[in-house]
Design a protein around this motif. Structure first.
Motif, PDB file in Angstrom:
ATOM      1  N   ASP A   1      -1.252   6.205   3.524  1.00 41.68           N
ATOM      2  CA  ASP A   1      -1.081   7.625   3.228  1.00 41.68           C
ATOM      3  C   ASP A   1      -1.171   8.452   4.508  1.00 41.68           C
ATOM      4  OD1 ASP A   1      -0.774   9.765   1.254  1.00 41.68           O
ATOM      5  OD2 ASP A   1      -2.796  10.338   1.890  1.00 41.68           O
ATOM      6  N   ARG A   2      -2.104   8.118   5.365  1.00 44.45           N
ATOM      7  CA  ARG A   2      -2.234   8.848   6.634  1.00 44.45           C
ATOM      8  C   ARG A   2      -1.019   8.633   7.526  1.00 44.45           C
ATOM      9  NH1 ARG A   2      -8.558   7.427   7.814  1.00 44.45           N
ATOM     10  NH2 ARG A   2      -9.416   8.927   6.337  1.00 44.45           N
ATOM     11  N   MET A   3      -0.511   7.398   7.575  1.00 41.55           N
ATOM     12  CA  MET A   3       0.657   7.109   8.407  1.00 41.55           C
ATOM     13  C   MET A   3       1.881   7.872   7.903  1.00 41.55           C
ATOM     14  SD  MET A   3      -0.288   5.077  10.825  1.00 41.55           S
ATOM     15  CE  MET A   3       1.156   4.259  11.415  1.00 41.55           C
ATOM     16  N   ASN A   4       2.076   7.908   6.607  1.00 38.70           N
ATOM     17  CA  ASN A   4       3.253   8.580   6.050  1.00 38.70           C
ATOM     18  C   ASN A   4       3.120  10.095   6.094  1.00 38.70           C
ATOM     19  OD1 ASN A   4       4.691   6.251   5.534  1.00 38.70           O
ATOM     20  ND2 ASN A   4       3.764   5.972   3.539  1.00 38.70           N
TER      21      ASN A   4
ATOM     22  N   PRO B   1       3.483   2.180 -11.536  1.00 36.00           N
ATOM     23  CA  PRO B   1       3.488   2.858 -10.232  1.00 36.00           C
ATOM     24  C   PRO B   1       2.701   4.165 -10.276  1.00 36.00           C
ATOM     25  CG  PRO B   1       5.704   2.212 -10.865  1.00 36.00           C
ATOM     26  CD  PRO B   1       4.828   1.959 -12.045  1.00 36.00           C
ATOM     27  N   ILE B   2       2.034   4.464  -9.174  1.00 37.08           N
ATOM     28  CA  ILE B   2       1.222   5.667  -9.068  1.00 37.08           C
ATOM     29  C   ILE B   2       1.367   6.192  -7.639  1.00 37.08           C
ATOM     30  CG2 ILE B   2      -0.844   4.361  -8.487  1.00 37.08           C
ATOM     31  CD1 ILE B   2      -2.515   6.356 -10.042  1.00 37.08           C
ATOM     32  N   LYS B   3       1.310   7.487  -7.461  1.00 41.44           N
ATOM     33  CA  LYS B   3       1.390   8.069  -6.127  1.00 41.44           C
ATOM     34  C   LYS B   3       0.149   7.662  -5.328  1.00 41.44           C
ATOM     35  CE  LYS B   3       3.934  12.178  -7.494  1.00 41.44           C
ATOM     36  NZ  LYS B   3       3.902  13.644  -7.551  1.00 41.44           N
ATOM     37  N   ARG B   4       0.322   7.580  -4.004  1.00 40.81           N
ATOM     38  CA  ARG B   4      -0.805   7.162  -3.156  1.00 40.81           C
ATOM     39  C   ARG B   4      -1.990   8.107  -3.301  1.00 40.81           C
ATOM     40  NH1 ARG B   4       3.446   6.274   0.244  1.00 40.81           N
ATOM     41  NH2 ARG B   4       3.103   8.276   1.254  1.00 40.81           N
ATOM     42  N   ILE B   5      -1.746   9.403  -3.275  1.00 44.68           N
ATOM     43  CA  ILE B   5      -2.850  10.362  -3.348  1.00 44.68           C
ATOM     44  C   ILE B   5      -3.555  10.275  -4.703  1.00 44.68           C
ATOM     45  CG2 ILE B   5      -1.454  12.324  -4.099  1.00 44.68           C
ATOM     46  CD1 ILE B   5      -4.360  12.427  -1.582  1.00 44.68           C
ATOM     47  N   ASP B   6      -2.794  10.024  -5.769  1.00 46.38           N
ATOM     48  CA  ASP B   6      -3.412   9.862  -7.090  1.00 46.38           C
ATOM     49  C   ASP B   6      -4.245   8.589  -7.151  1.00 46.38           C
ATOM     50  OD1 ASP B   6      -2.229  12.226  -7.914  1.00 46.38           O
ATOM     51  OD2 ASP B   6      -0.486  11.215  -8.793  1.00 46.38           O
ATOM     52  N   PHE B   7      -3.750   7.519  -6.521  1.00 48.35           N
ATOM     53  CA  PHE B   7      -4.500   6.265  -6.457  1.00 48.35           C
ATOM     54  C   PHE B   7      -5.822   6.479  -5.730  1.00 48.35           C
ATOM     55  CE2 PHE B   7      -5.752   2.260  -4.534  1.00 48.35           C
ATOM     56  CZ  PHE B   7      -5.536   1.349  -5.555  1.00 48.35           C
ATOM     57  N   ILE B   8      -5.756   7.193  -4.602  1.00 49.05           N
ATOM     58  CA  ILE B   8      -6.960   7.449  -3.811  1.00 49.05           C
ATOM     59  C   ILE B   8      -7.956   8.288  -4.604  1.00 49.05           C
ATOM     60  CG2 ILE B   8      -7.815   8.621  -1.754  1.00 49.05           C
ATOM     61  CD1 ILE B   8      -5.086   7.801  -0.429  1.00 49.05           C
TER      62      ILE B   8
ATOM     63  N   PRO C   1       0.801  -1.226   0.000  1.00 52.97           N
ATOM     64  CA  PRO C   1       0.000   0.000   0.000  1.00 52.97           C
ATOM     65  C   PRO C   1       0.836   1.279   0.000  1.00 52.97           C
ATOM     66  CG  PRO C   1      -0.250  -1.179   2.081  1.00 52.97           C
ATOM     67  CD  PRO C   1       0.581  -2.028   1.193  1.00 52.97           C
ATOM     68  N   ASN C   2       2.117   1.180   0.343  1.00 50.98           N
ATOM     69  CA  ASN C   2       2.989   2.350   0.293  1.00 50.98           C
ATOM     70  C   ASN C   2       3.431   2.666  -1.128  1.00 50.98           C
ATOM     71  OD1 ASN C   2       3.179   3.097   3.093  1.00 50.98           O
ATOM     72  ND2 ASN C   2       4.237   1.148   3.371  1.00 50.98           N
ATOM     73  N   ASN C   3       3.369   1.676  -2.014  1.00 47.57           N
ATOM     74  CA  ASN C   3       3.756   1.841  -3.412  1.00 47.57           C
ATOM     75  C   ASN C   3       2.682   1.251  -4.316  1.00 47.57           C
ATOM     76  OD1 ASN C   3       6.409   2.894  -2.766  1.00 47.57           O
ATOM     77  ND2 ASN C   3       6.887   0.831  -2.099  1.00 47.57           N
ATOM     78  N   PRO C   4       1.517   1.899  -4.402  1.00 45.65           N
ATOM     79  CA  PRO C   4       0.427   1.326  -5.200  1.00 45.65           C
ATOM     80  C   PRO C   4       0.715   1.404  -6.698  1.00 45.65           C
ATOM     81  CG  PRO C   4      -0.190   3.488  -4.390  1.00 45.65           C
ATOM     82  CD  PRO C   4       1.132   3.159  -3.771  1.00 45.65           C
ATOM     83  N   VAL C   5       0.005   0.574  -7.440  1.00 47.83           N
ATOM     84  CA  VAL C   5       0.098   0.562  -8.898  1.00 47.83           C
ATOM     85  C   VAL C   5      -1.300   0.747  -9.466  1.00 47.83           C
ATOM     86  CG1 VAL C   5       2.176  -0.853  -9.005  1.00 47.83           C
ATOM     87  CG2 VAL C   5      -0.034  -1.957  -8.952  1.00 47.83           C
TER      88      VAL C   5
ATOM     89  N   ARG D   1      -8.830   1.015   1.768  1.00 43.95           N
ATOM     90  CA  ARG D   1      -8.563   1.259   3.185  1.00 43.95           C
ATOM     91  C   ARG D   1      -7.081   1.142   3.501  1.00 43.95           C
ATOM     92  NH1 ARG D   1     -12.647  -2.568   6.139  1.00 43.95           N
ATOM     93  NH2 ARG D   1     -12.270  -3.701   4.229  1.00 43.95           N
ATOM     94  N   LYS D   2      -6.406   0.148   2.901  1.00 45.80           N
ATOM     95  CA  LYS D   2      -4.976  -0.033   3.143  1.00 45.80           C
ATOM     96  C   LYS D   2      -4.169   1.148   2.605  1.00 45.80           C
ATOM     97  CE  LYS D   2      -4.778  -5.071   3.045  1.00 45.80           C
ATOM     98  NZ  LYS D   2      -4.248  -6.227   2.308  1.00 45.80           N
ATOM     99  N   VAL D   3      -4.483   1.594   1.402  1.00 45.10           N
ATOM    100  CA  VAL D   3      -3.737   2.701   0.793  1.00 45.10           C
ATOM    101  C   VAL D   3      -4.008   4.000   1.548  1.00 45.10           C
ATOM    102  CG1 VAL D   3      -3.415   4.061  -1.312  1.00 45.10           C
ATOM    103  CG2 VAL D   3      -3.649   1.593  -1.466  1.00 45.10           C
ATOM    104  N   ILE D   4      -5.245   4.234   1.942  1.00 45.00           N
ATOM    105  CA  ILE D   4      -5.580   5.442   2.705  1.00 45.00           C
ATOM    106  C   ILE D   4      -4.870   5.424   4.055  1.00 45.00           C
ATOM    107  CG2 ILE D   4      -7.457   6.630   3.905  1.00 45.00           C
ATOM    108  CD1 ILE D   4      -9.260   5.815   1.509  1.00 45.00           C
ATOM    109  N   GLN D   5      -4.833   4.274   4.708  1.00 45.68           N
ATOM    110  CA  GLN D   5      -4.153   4.179   5.992  1.00 45.68           C
ATOM    111  C   GLN D   5      -2.649   4.419   5.822  1.00 45.68           C
ATOM    112  OE1 GLN D   5      -4.564   0.443   8.016  1.00 45.68           O
ATOM    113  NE2 GLN D   5      -3.629   1.201   9.888  1.00 45.68           N
TER     114      GLN D   5
END
Length: 82
Positions: free
Chosen positions: A69-72, A42-49, A32-36, A63-67
Motif C-alpha cells: 500500500d505504501r509503495m503504490n 477481493p478487498i481493497k488494501r486499505i480495507d484489509f489493513i 499483497p497488491n490484491n488481498p482477499v 507487513r506485506k500488504v502495508i508495504q
C-alpha cells in the motif's frame, strides 16, 4: 497406538497448512497488491489493513500488504513541466 497418534499429528499439520487464515485471524494472501478477505473475496488494501491489521505489527501478511500500500500510494507522475 503409535499409528493412530502419527495419523492424528499428520492430520493436524495438514489442516493447519491448508488453512487460509493465520493463527491470529489474518487471512493469508498470495499477492499483497490484491488481498482477499477470509472468505476469499477481493478487498481493497486499505480495507484489509483497517479490518485485519489494527495492532498486528508482527504479522507477516499485514507487513506485506502495508508495504504494498505504501509503495503504490507513493507512485505518481511528475508535475507538468518537469
Amino acid at each position: 497406538m503409535k499409528k493412530i497418534f502419527g495419523l492424528m499429528i499428520s492430520a493436524t499439520i495438514f489442516l493447519t497448512a491448508c488453512s487460509n487464515v493465520d493463527s491470529d485471524g489474518v487471512p493469508r494472501v498470495e499477492d499483497p497488491n490484491n488481498p482477499v478477505d477470509a472468505d476469499g473475496k477481493p478487498i481493497k488494501r486499505i480495507d484489509f489493513i483497517m479490518k485485519y491489521c489494527q495492532g498486528e505489527d508482527s504479522n507477516k501478511t499485514c507487513r506485506k500488504v502495508i508495504q504494498a500500500d505504501r509503495m503504490n500510494s507513493s507512485k505518481g507522475g511528475l508535475p507538468k513541466g518537469w
